[in-house]
Design a protein around this motif. Structure first.
Motif, PDB file in Angstrom:
ATOM      1  N   VAL A 192      82.946   4.108  83.661  1.00  0.00           N
ATOM      2  CA  VAL A 192      82.793   4.916  82.444  1.00  0.00           C
ATOM      3  C   VAL A 192      82.000   4.132  81.399  1.00  0.00           C
ATOM      4  N   LYS A 193      82.295   2.849  81.281  1.00  0.00           N
ATOM      5  CA  LYS A 193      81.583   1.988  80.329  1.00  0.00           C
ATOM      6  C   LYS A 193      80.083   2.015  80.616  1.00  0.00           C
ATOM      7  N   LYS A 194      79.722   1.889  81.893  1.00  0.00           N
ATOM      8  CA  LYS A 194      78.314   1.901  82.283  1.00  0.00           C
ATOM      9  C   LYS A 194      77.688   3.270  82.000  1.00  0.00           C
ATOM     10  N   VAL A 197      83.449  15.013  83.313  1.00  0.00           N
ATOM     11  CA  VAL A 197      83.796  16.066  84.268  1.00  0.00           C
ATOM     12  C   VAL A 197      83.484  15.521  85.654  1.00  0.00           C
ATOM     13  N   GLN A 198      84.527  15.360  86.471  1.00  0.00           N
ATOM     14  CA  GLN A 198      84.328  14.893  87.837  1.00  0.00           C
ATOM     15  C   GLN A 198      84.639  16.035  88.793  1.00  0.00           C
ATOM     16  N   GLY A 199      84.287  15.862  90.038  1.00  0.00           N
ATOM     17  CA  GLY A 199      84.540  16.900  91.041  1.00  0.00           C
ATOM     18  C   GLY A 199      86.026  17.146  91.233  1.00  0.00           C
ATOM     19  N   PRO A 200      86.385  18.280  91.814  1.00  0.00           N
ATOM     20  CA  PRO A 200      87.802  18.632  91.963  1.00  0.00           C
ATOM     21  C   PRO A 200      88.580  17.670  92.864  1.00  0.00           C
ATOM     22  N   LYS A 201      87.935  17.013  93.802  1.00  0.00           N
ATOM     23  CA  LYS A 201      88.624  16.089  94.710  1.00  0.00           C
ATOM     24  C   LYS A 201      88.500  14.633  94.275  1.00  0.00           C
ATOM     25  N   GLN A 240      79.980  13.412  85.392  1.00  0.00           N
ATOM     26  CA  GLN A 240      79.082  13.715  84.291  1.00  0.00           C
ATOM     27  C   GLN A 240      79.740  13.298  82.986  1.00  0.00           C
ATOM     28  N   VAL A 241      79.024  12.526  82.174  1.00  0.00           N
ATOM     29  CA  VAL A 241      79.542  12.092  80.881  1.00  0.00           C
ATOM     30  C   VAL A 241      78.824  12.858  79.785  1.00  0.00           C
ATOM     31  N   THR A 271      96.185  17.050  82.684  1.00  0.00           N
ATOM     32  CA  THR A 271      96.973  17.370  83.864  1.00  0.00           C
ATOM     33  C   THR A 271      96.470  18.648  84.536  1.00  0.00           C
ATOM     34  N   GLY A 272      96.271  18.547  85.845  1.00  0.00           N
ATOM     35  CA  GLY A 272      95.858  19.710  86.617  1.00  0.00           C
ATOM     36  C   GLY A 272      94.386  20.038  86.536  1.00  0.00           C
ATOM     37  N   THR A 273      93.602  19.202  85.880  1.00  0.00           N
ATOM     38  CA  THR A 273      92.170  19.460  85.764  1.00  0.00           C
ATOM     39  C   THR A 273      91.389  18.243  86.228  1.00  0.00           C
ATOM     40  N   SER A 274      90.097  18.366  86.255  1.00  0.00           N
ATOM     41  CA  SER A 274      89.229  17.236  86.581  1.00  0.00           C
ATOM     42  C   SER A 274      88.408  16.840  85.359  1.00  0.00           C
ATOM     43  N   ILE A 275      89.035  16.932  84.186  1.00  0.00           N
ATOM     44  CA  ILE A 275      88.378  16.604  82.921  1.00  0.00           C
ATOM     45  C   ILE A 275      89.093  15.418  82.279  1.00  0.00           C
ATOM     46  N   THR A 276      88.335  14.395  81.948  1.00  0.00           N
ATOM     47  CA  THR A 276      88.872  13.217  81.292  1.00  0.00           C
ATOM     48  C   THR A 276      88.253  13.107  79.914  1.00  0.00           C
ATOM     49  N   GLN A 277      89.077  12.873  78.908  1.00  0.00           N
ATOM     50  CA  GLN A 277      88.574  12.660  77.552  1.00  0.00           C
ATOM     51  C   GLN A 277      88.891  11.237  77.141  1.00  0.00           C
ATOM     52  N   GLY A 278      88.011  10.653  76.329  1.00  0.00           N
ATOM     53  CA  GLY A 278      88.226   9.274  75.931  1.00  0.00           C
ATOM     54  C   GLY A 278      87.521   8.918  74.642  1.00  0.00           C
ATOM     55  N   VAL A 279      87.787   7.680  74.212  1.00  0.00           N
ATOM     56  CA  VAL A 279      87.203   7.134  72.988  1.00  0.00           C
ATOM     57  C   VAL A 279      86.641   5.759  73.320  1.00  0.00           C
ATOM     58  N   ALA A 280      85.445   5.487  72.801  1.00  0.00           N
ATOM     59  CA  ALA A 280      84.810   4.187  72.996  1.00  0.00           C
ATOM     60  C   ALA A 280      84.277   3.683  71.665  1.00  0.00           C
ATOM     61  N   ASN A 281      84.224   2.367  71.526  1.00  0.00           N
ATOM     62  CA  ASN A 281      83.600   1.738  70.367  1.00  0.00           C
ATOM     63  C   ASN A 281      82.302   1.093  70.826  1.00  0.00           C
ATOM     64  N   VAL A 282      81.217   1.368  70.100  1.00  0.00           N
ATOM     65  CA  VAL A 282      79.904   0.812  70.404  1.00  0.00           C
ATOM     66  C   VAL A 282      79.489  -0.055  69.219  1.00  0.00           C
TER      67      VAL A 282
END
Length: 103
Positions: free
Chosen positions: A37-39, A24-28, A2-3, A61-72
């Motif tokens: 991610v781009k798509k 937020v991705q699943g735990p596995k 989920q984005v 670390t230790g989570t299934s949460i990714t944070q990022g930055v994109a330019n549009v």
């Protein structure tokens, strides 16, 4: 996967929007690939994925949460002028080697 778009900042000088997002991705599940991610960001913002460039992504670390930055960008031409070549290469599909093409 989920984005969620957390923040957008308009940069009129460079004709782009700087977007902060959280995935937020699943735990596995593993950290998603840059092209996925781009798509997903392009779909979330309802634009073409050729003007979206993922600058960075970091999984906590230790989570299934990714944070990022994109330019549009407003156009592909503007993106080619502003974005460094290494970022453009990271955000394009991998090229096939000459050996793979000949088989």
């Amino acid at each position: 996967m989920q984005v969620k778009i957390e923040s957008t900042k308009d940069n009129p000088l460079l004709k782009r929007k700087e977007v902060g997002f959280t995935i937020v991705q699943g735990p596995k599940e593993k950290t998603p690939e840059r092209l996925e991610v781009k798509k997903a960001v392009a779909i979330e913002m309802k634009i073409g994925e050729d003007v979206v460039f993922i600058k960075k992504m970091r999984t906590k670390t230790g989570t299934s949460i990714t944070q990022g930055v994109a330019n549009v960008y407003q156009s592909v031409v503007q993106a080619k002028i502003v974005e460094p070549e290494y970022i453009r290469k990271r955000n394009s599909p991998p090229e096939k080697s000459k050996e793979e093409e000949s088989t």
